[in-house]
Motif scaffolding. Structure first.
Motif, mmCIF file in Angstrom:
data_model
loop_
_atom_site.group_PDB
_atom_site.id
_atom_site.type_symbol
_atom_site.label_atom_id
_atom_site.label_comp_id
_atom_site.label_asym_id
_atom_site.label_seq_id
_atom_site.Cartn_x
_atom_site.Cartn_y
_atom_site.Cartn_z
ATOM 1 N N LEU A 15 -31.313 -5.783 15.364
ATOM 2 C CA LEU A 15 -30.836 -6.202 13.930
ATOM 3 C C LEU A 15 -30.472 -7.749 13.577
ATOM 4 O O LEU A 15 -30.153 -8.103 12.702
ATOM 5 N N GLN A 16 -30.663 -8.280 14.723
ATOM 6 C CA GLN A 16 -30.237 -10.055 14.714
ATOM 7 C C GLN A 16 -30.949 -10.646 13.572
ATOM 8 O O GLN A 16 -30.511 -11.666 13.001
ATOM 9 N N PHE A 43 -27.857 -16.456 7.562
ATOM 10 C CA PHE A 43 -26.374 -16.694 7.595
ATOM 11 C C PHE A 43 -25.982 -17.997 8.632
ATOM 12 O O PHE A 43 -25.235 -18.689 8.226
ATOM 13 N N VAL A 44 -26.774 -17.675 9.836
ATOM 14 C CA VAL A 44 -26.303 -18.718 11.009
ATOM 15 C C VAL A 44 -26.957 -20.066 10.461
ATOM 16 O O VAL A 44 -26.153 -21.164 10.847
ATOM 17 N N ASP A 45 -28.040 -20.231 9.953
ATOM 18 C CA ASP A 45 -28.655 -21.302 9.492
ATOM 19 C C ASP A 45 -27.862 -22.072 8.389
ATOM 20 O O ASP A 45 -27.761 -23.238 8.116
ATOM 21 N N THR A 75 -18.231 -20.456 12.760
ATOM 22 C CA THR A 75 -18.805 -19.526 13.147
ATOM 23 C C THR A 75 -18.605 -19.205 14.536
ATOM 24 O O THR A 75 -18.268 -18.186 15.048
ATOM 25 N N LEU A 76 -18.641 -20.067 15.639
ATOM 26 C CA LEU A 76 -18.317 -19.578 16.821
ATOM 27 C C LEU A 76 -16.799 -19.420 17.174
ATOM 28 O O LEU A 76 -16.585 -18.377 18.004
ATOM 29 N N VAL A 77 -16.060 -20.054 16.461
ATOM 30 C CA VAL A 77 -14.519 -19.824 16.689
ATOM 31 C C VAL A 77 -13.994 -18.650 16.097
ATOM 32 O O VAL A 77 -13.603 -17.478 16.812
ATOM 33 N N LEU A 78 -14.655 -18.198 15.035
ATOM 34 C CA LEU A 78 -14.279 -16.812 14.270
ATOM 35 C C LEU A 78 -14.879 -15.602 15.073
ATOM 36 O O LEU A 78 -14.252 -14.628 15.255
ATOM 37 N N THR A 79 -16.223 -15.810 15.776
ATOM 38 C CA THR A 79 -16.592 -14.844 16.297
ATOM 39 C C THR A 79 -16.007 -14.344 17.548
ATOM 40 O O THR A 79 -15.606 -13.255 17.903
ATOM 41 N N ILE A 91 -21.077 -8.721 16.482
ATOM 42 C CA ILE A 91 -20.422 -10.028 16.197
ATOM 43 C C ILE A 91 -21.183 -11.012 17.264
ATOM 44 O O ILE A 91 -21.337 -12.369 16.915
ATOM 45 N N GLU A 92 -21.467 -10.438 18.477
ATOM 46 C CA GLU A 92 -22.041 -11.534 19.309
ATOM 47 C C GLU A 92 -23.499 -12.070 18.766
ATOM 48 O O GLU A 92 -23.845 -13.108 19.040
ATOM 49 N N GLN A 93 -23.912 -11.370 17.745
ATOM 50 C CA GLN A 93 -25.403 -11.689 17.236
ATOM 51 C C GLN A 93 -25.103 -13.078 16.475
ATOM 52 O O GLN A 93 -26.231 -13.690 16.258
ATOM 53 N N PHE A 94 -24.000 -13.303 15.826
ATOM 54 C CA PHE A 94 -23.901 -14.721 15.321
ATOM 55 C C PHE A 94 -23.341 -15.651 16.213
ATOM 56 O O PHE A 94 -23.857 -16.915 15.990
#
Length: 433
Positions: A58-59, A65-67, A74-78, A113-116
């Motif tokens: 489902l990524q 959103f990543v774009d 994004t990296l820190v929050l995940t 969460i890893e998918q972000f």
């Protein structure tokens, strides 16, 4: 090594990648074994594999959103979110309400969460490195991913036997916290602030419409190019890999227990790592012929790994089967960063990964059930055919078979419409509307 020493931002990104991979490796081995142990059946490990792999399929939903989001945030929050979720397991164990059902809830949340996180890391590399450095950067990232797996899959299997899976969850939580700190030290160029603020001021209806447009563009880019053809073999192969991951705890248990399970995962990581380190050399061969020959050899090694009675040799053969997978992942990952504009890289890569991995969770679910009916050794041997399918597809697909060396691949090779820059007014806008 020179790349790490002269570029501090890449160094912090690389360290964050290494540390979060340590957490992932420990978590996966501990979680799969704990589910198998608490449930007492390969069915539960198959179900756990299904729930863990489903978010990857489902990524494509997270790509837009990543774009749009700031990469560093994004990296820190995940990492922080994963740190908190992982702690639920040892806390529930301490207060005596740990169940297999609770683990089956936490596992897919962590995986989602890893998918972000991983697409955000992929987007960060072209912003930190020049085009000539991307192949080296991706190889180092793959080295971090596979090298860490190589060490910690084996270590986790042994540590599960020594200190228990629950204790490893505490260690795992700490690694995600440290990774968050490392990512926070990376300095990335911010997106145009006016554009970013304007996007976040839009009303809900417009935001949803824009999200759907971005989502559709990712699918159009993939399926109106040769990228879509890559998925044909990958889907079947990943279905077989999903079955393998589900039955591997049971297969390893019949050969010695959690230590053997960790060693098989170590063999997988070692093969992928060797492939990643050989990527620059492998890229000198014609991509089409390389894929046909290497995946055919890999399928033979995979099947022999299941049938041969000597565990050490079986682990080595299983590792060799993953060499072409590791090599081609680096090669095509680098090419996508070079030929696809960064503005759409997140959604394009997430669509490709989702569609490629979509069969994996269902393979895992089926594998868990089949392991209750058939011998795990027989199923393990059968899944080698999934890797062979990649070779067959590339052999009979004329465009895939004719692909040149990696250095000669371009946007035109894949049938992509992009030029050097991605300009407003996407070249795919007529298909989107």
């Amino acid at each position: 090594m020179e790349l790490l020493l002269k570029n501090k931002n890449f160094l912090f990104m690389f360290l964050g990648r290494m540390i979060t991979n340590i957490g992932d490796s420990i978590y996966y081995v501990a979680a799969m074994w704990l589910v198998y142990d608490l449930g007492g059946s390969a069915f539960y490990s198959g179900l756990a594999g299904f729930l863990t792999m489903l978010p990857t399929a489902l990524q494509f939903l997270v790509g837009p959103f990543v774009d749009k989001w700031q990469i560093k945030r994004t990296l820190v929050l995940t990492q922080i979110l994963q740190c908190v979720l992982i702690l639920i397991i040892p806390i529930s164990y301490r207060f005596d309400f740990l169940t297999v059902q609770l683990i089956l809830i936490v596992m897919p949340l962590v995986a989602f969460i890893e998918q972000f996180a991983y697409p955000a890391q992929t987007k960060a590399l072209p912003l930190l490195l020049g085009k000539s450095e991307l192949m080296k950067g991706n190889s180092l990232f793959s080295f971090a991913y596979q090298g860490i797996d190589l060490v910690f899959n084996a270590a986790a299997g042994i540590l599960v036997a020594m200190v228990g899976a629950v204790t490893l969850y505490i260690v795992d939580s700490v690694t995600f916290a440290i990774a968050a700190i490392s990512f926070s030290l990376v300095k990335l160029p911010l997106r145009n602030n006016k554009e970013y603020i304007q996007e976040n001021k839009t009303n809900g209806r417009h935001a949803i419409k824009k999200y759907l447009i971005d989502l559709k563009e990712g699918f159009i880019i993939v399926f109106h190019s040769l990228l879509g053809s890559f998925l044909i073999g990958s889907v079947i192969a990943n279905f077989a890999i999903g079955i393998t991951f589900a039955i591997l705890p049971s297969f390893a248990d019949s050969r010695g227990g959690s230590e053997v399970y960790g060693l098989f995962l170590t063999g997988l990581s070692a093969g992928s790592l060797i492939g990643a380190l050989l990527a620059s050399w492998l890229g000198k061969f014609k991509t089409g012929y390389l894929s046909i020959i290497s995946f055919a050899i890999a399928a033979c090694c995979w099947t022999l790994a299941a049938l041969i009675p000597f565990t050490t040799i079986a682990i080595i053969l299983f590792g060799l089967a993953w060499v072409p997978i590791g090599g081609t992942n680096v090669i095509f990952g680098t090419i996508s960063q070079m030929v696809i504009p960064n503005e759409v890289l997140g959604r394009v890569n997430s669509v490709s990964r989702s569609m490629s991995a979509i069969a994996m969770p269902f393979g895992s679910l089926l594998g868990g059930y089949l392991a209750t009916v058939f011998n795990s050794q027989f199923l393990f041997a059968l899944t080698g055919a999934g890797i062979l399918f990649i070779s067959i597809v590339w052999l009979f697909h004329p465009k895939l078979r004719a692909l040149p060396q990696a250095t000669e691949l371009s946007a035109e090779t894949f049938g992509l419409k992009f030029g050097e820059e991605y300009e407003k007014g996407s070249p795919y806008s007529d298909m989107i509307n």
